[in-house]
Design an enzyme around this catalytic site. Sequence first.
Site: not given
Ligand code: NAP
Ligand code: F7E
Length: 335
Positions: A125, A123, A150
Amino acid sequence: MKTALITGITGQDGSYLADFLLYLGYEVHGVVRRSSSINTKRIDHSFGRLHLHHADLTDSASLVSVLAKVHPDEVYNLGAQSHVRVSYDVPGFTHEATGLGAFRLLESLRTLGLTPRVYQAGSSEMFGGNEHSCCEFLSEECRFHPRSPYACAKVFAHHCAVNYREAYGMHVSNGILFNHESPRRGETFVTRKITRYVAEVFYNRADGPLKLGNLEAKRDWGYAPEYVCGMWRMLQQDRPGDYILATGETHSVREFLELAFQEIGEDYRAHITRDERLLRPAEVNTLLGDYSLAENTFGWRPMTHFAGLVKKMVQAELEDYERGLEEVWRFYHKD
Ligand code: NAP
Ligand code: F7E
């Protein structure tokens, strides 16, 4: 026919990746964790075509058992506790699932003597924001500065992946993906929280103002179906590597609000309120990525940019969002 195993198949990315791999003709297996309520709504439309297995990234024995049964050609480790704010509330579980989970998976493969190609979901992050870097655009060369449990867990997983590649010659690639969103995004991430609320306003169902945290945070926001195609392309390379997928644009939460409310002809300022509880102990202020290595190596680039993404997400809240996916699959599989 190739066989793929996806952890996190019930999540946003896992569900799109399953759709794409089925489209390509893969036999698709997925790890599902036990839940007291149904957690498969994102994959219900392909239920009969998927092979699902109960396992958990916190339980090595369950991983060994699934891997020994499936013998996958490709493994996509997408399972994680992926919510940054929540990782402060459950840091131990986040490290177990997001960090050690990746290690358990790699070590299970090694001890079983299996040699699939592996994708590790890293990520942006991990960088902690552009302010911690000397570059305007974050690249694979920039150093990590994790600013949440995270992000720390993801950095650990990233280094494990590199170590298994170097020490055991395993074909493990790290995707370093910047935020990618979609109508299947979890409802507590900020983009989906906003677009859901916009639909509630449109249909006169809003119950009080929308509570938000930091509106000035900036993210490099792309469209999730395009990013899962990038994961697959990464694993089709003869040599494993680490690649950023991003759009090369950054926009604030406030800009997202403005455009989303514009879609229904409303001014966001009339509908939101600040909630201090949504602020993070340490914020990542700005993320902006350089995807040129992925573009030059395997031809990946984003098709959807910020305004298009906001439009897609709002429109999808208002109508059926599944249409149009076929177009994405075809574009990325053209060669
Ligand atoms: P997501 O919607 O939160 O999905 C996470 C998945 O992981 C869900 O299927 C969840 O199952 C499963 N999971 C959680 N804890 C687990 C455990 N202990 N054992 C097995 N499975 C588990 O995340 P996403 O947005 O699809 O992201 C996919 C991956 O890319 C994640 O690793 C995330 O950290 C990473 N990532 C995401 C982004 C983004 O912007 N979306 C960016 C960079 C990296 P449940 O459905 O049962 O909760
Ligand atoms: O927050 C601000 C918050 O939770 C984005 C995950 O997929 O992307 C994701 O992480 C921004 C942050 O995503 C609210 O403070 C304001 O600055 O949608 P988010 P994230 O933290 O960027 C990265 C790449 C991953 O890897 C992660 O798995 O929005 N913000 N107000 C808020 N965020 C949330 N959630 N809720 C609010 O009300």
